[in-house]
Design an enzyme around this catalytic site. Structure first.
Site, PDB file in Angstrom:
ATOM      1  N   GLU A  60     131.016 109.340  65.957  1.00  0.00           N
ATOM      2  CA  GLU A  60     131.180 110.026  67.229  1.00  0.00           C
ATOM      3  C   GLU A  60     129.852 110.637  67.692  1.00  0.00           C
ATOM      4  O   GLU A  60     128.926 110.819  66.886  1.00  0.00           O
ATOM      5  CB  GLU A  60     132.228 111.133  67.079  1.00  0.00           C
ATOM      6  CG  GLU A  60     133.609 110.655  66.647  1.00  0.00           C
ATOM      7  CD  GLU A  60     134.427 110.053  67.780  1.00  0.00           C
ATOM      8  OE1 GLU A  60     133.833 109.482  68.719  1.00  0.00           O
ATOM      9  OE2 GLU A  60     135.659 110.145  67.730  1.00  0.00           O
TER      10      GLU A  60
ATOM     11  N   ASN B  99     133.112 106.884  74.634  1.00  0.00           N
ATOM     12  CA  ASN B  99     132.087 107.927  74.501  1.00  0.00           C
ATOM     13  C   ASN B  99     130.835 107.412  73.795  1.00  0.00           C
ATOM     14  O   ASN B  99     129.967 108.200  73.420  1.00  0.00           O
ATOM     15  CB  ASN B  99     132.649 109.141  73.764  1.00  0.00           C
ATOM     16  CG  ASN B  99     133.077 108.822  72.337  1.00  0.00           C
ATOM     17  OD1 ASN B  99     132.937 107.688  71.865  1.00  0.00           O
ATOM     18  ND2 ASN B  99     133.607 109.813  71.639  1.00  0.00           N
TER      19      ASN B  99
ATOM     20  N   HIS C 145     130.763 105.703  70.864  1.00  0.00           N
ATOM     21  CA  HIS C 145     130.791 105.632  69.400  1.00  0.00           C
ATOM     22  C   HIS C 145     130.822 104.185  68.919  1.00  0.00           C
ATOM     23  O   HIS C 145     131.307 103.286  69.601  1.00  0.00           O
ATOM     24  CB  HIS C 145     131.955 106.443  68.816  1.00  0.00           C
ATOM     25  CG  HIS C 145     133.316 105.838  68.971  1.00  0.00           C
ATOM     26  ND1 HIS C 145     134.380 106.508  69.544  1.00  0.00           N
ATOM     27  CD2 HIS C 145     133.836 104.634  68.599  1.00  0.00           C
ATOM     28  CE1 HIS C 145     135.457 105.750  69.523  1.00  0.00           C
ATOM     29  NE2 HIS C 145     135.149 104.601  68.948  1.00  0.00           N
TER      30      HIS C 145
ATOM     31  N   ASP D 104     135.864 100.981  59.370  1.00  0.00           N
ATOM     32  CA  ASP D 104     136.471 102.306  59.306  1.00  0.00           C
ATOM     33  C   ASP D 104     137.955 102.233  58.992  1.00  0.00           C
ATOM     34  O   ASP D 104     138.554 101.152  58.980  1.00  0.00           O
ATOM     35  CB  ASP D 104     136.244 103.063  60.623  1.00  0.00           C
ATOM     36  CG  ASP D 104     136.449 102.178  61.858  1.00  0.00           C
ATOM     37  OD1 ASP D 104     137.213 101.203  61.777  1.00  0.00           O
ATOM     38  OD2 ASP D 104     135.826 102.449  62.894  1.00  0.00           O
TER      39      ASP D 104
END
Length: 240
Positions: A143, A136, A138, A67
């Site tokens: 996400e 979270n 990811h 990313d």
């Protein structure tokens, strides 16, 4: 999914770097997928040490990073290109002509997403994909959402991700968007290694390993991969 519990991040880095180095020794032109953030840093240090001792050469390796932040030029110290250059590529003899990144340019990034998956396929696919996991759940910047993504795309970062990463942005606001490989890209890797360390990752590790397989915890999909190994330390494993 195989879960490997080790004492701490140092022990994990020894195990993970050994796997990567052994792969490159057997296949000098291996295709490696890399991650950024705190989780892989110790692994990268050990890869550099092995290179400096002449134990491995990375010059024929092709790389794809997961990313990149949207709106950051490569020379920005918070860009993931800069991170990889400083923490691995420039210190371990990688050929930068074989280093592949999603563009952080807001306009170029859209078209780069369309081509990135094709470039991975043209390279023969990723032999080993290294991952971290967000608080979270990811992976990459995939996400929590209502569906699993496939190819590379532009994503709006969640508040929890911004809260976790904004501490690194001391001179400018953290971007709200990023470009990322999709979950499908990750799952097409031949082998996946995920590193999770520290108490802050305990909830994500529990959801990934014990919770339902759901896009609301993107890392949970790794349970369906035929060769995924999760390396965790005692702090990140405390809820298991």
């Amino acid at each position: 999914m195989e879960v490997v519990l080790l004492e701490n991040a140092i022990e994990i880095s020894k195990a993970v770097s050994s796997i990567i180095i052994e792969k490159v020794r057997k296949k000098p032109a291996a295709v490696l997928g890399f991650a950024t953030g705190a989780s892989p840093v110790e692994t990268y240090k050990r890869m550099i040490e092995a290179y400096e001792k002449g134990l491995v050469s990375f010059r024929n390796v092709t790389t794809f990073n997961l990313d990149e932040y949207c709106g950051l030029p490569r020379e920005d110290k918070n860009s993931y290109y800069y991170f990889m250059k400083e923490n691995l590529f420039s210190k371990a003899g990688f050929d930068f002509s074989k280093v592949n990144f999603l563009s952080g340019d807001p306009e170029e990034g859209e078209s780069c997403c369309e081509e990135y998956g094709k470039k991975i396929a043209a390279a023969g696919g990723i032999d080993i994909q290294l991952l971290g996991v967000g608080t979270n759940g990811h992976i990459g910047f995939n996400e929590p959402s209502d569906s699993f993504s496939d190819g590379p795309f532009k994503v709006r970062l969640t508040e929890s991700t911004i809260n976790s990463n904004s501490k690194y942005f001391t001179e400018r606001p953290m971007p709200n968007y990023a470009f990322t490989m999709g979950v499908g890209d990750i799952m097409r890797a031949k082998k996946i290694i995920l590193i999770a360390t520290g108490e802050s990752k305990a909830k994500a590790v529990y959801s990934m390993v014990k919770g339902p397989v759901t896009p609301h915890c993107p890392a949970s999909i790794l349970r369906y991969h035929p060769d995924a190994t999760i390396f965790i330390d005692r702090e990140s494993a405390k809820l298991l």
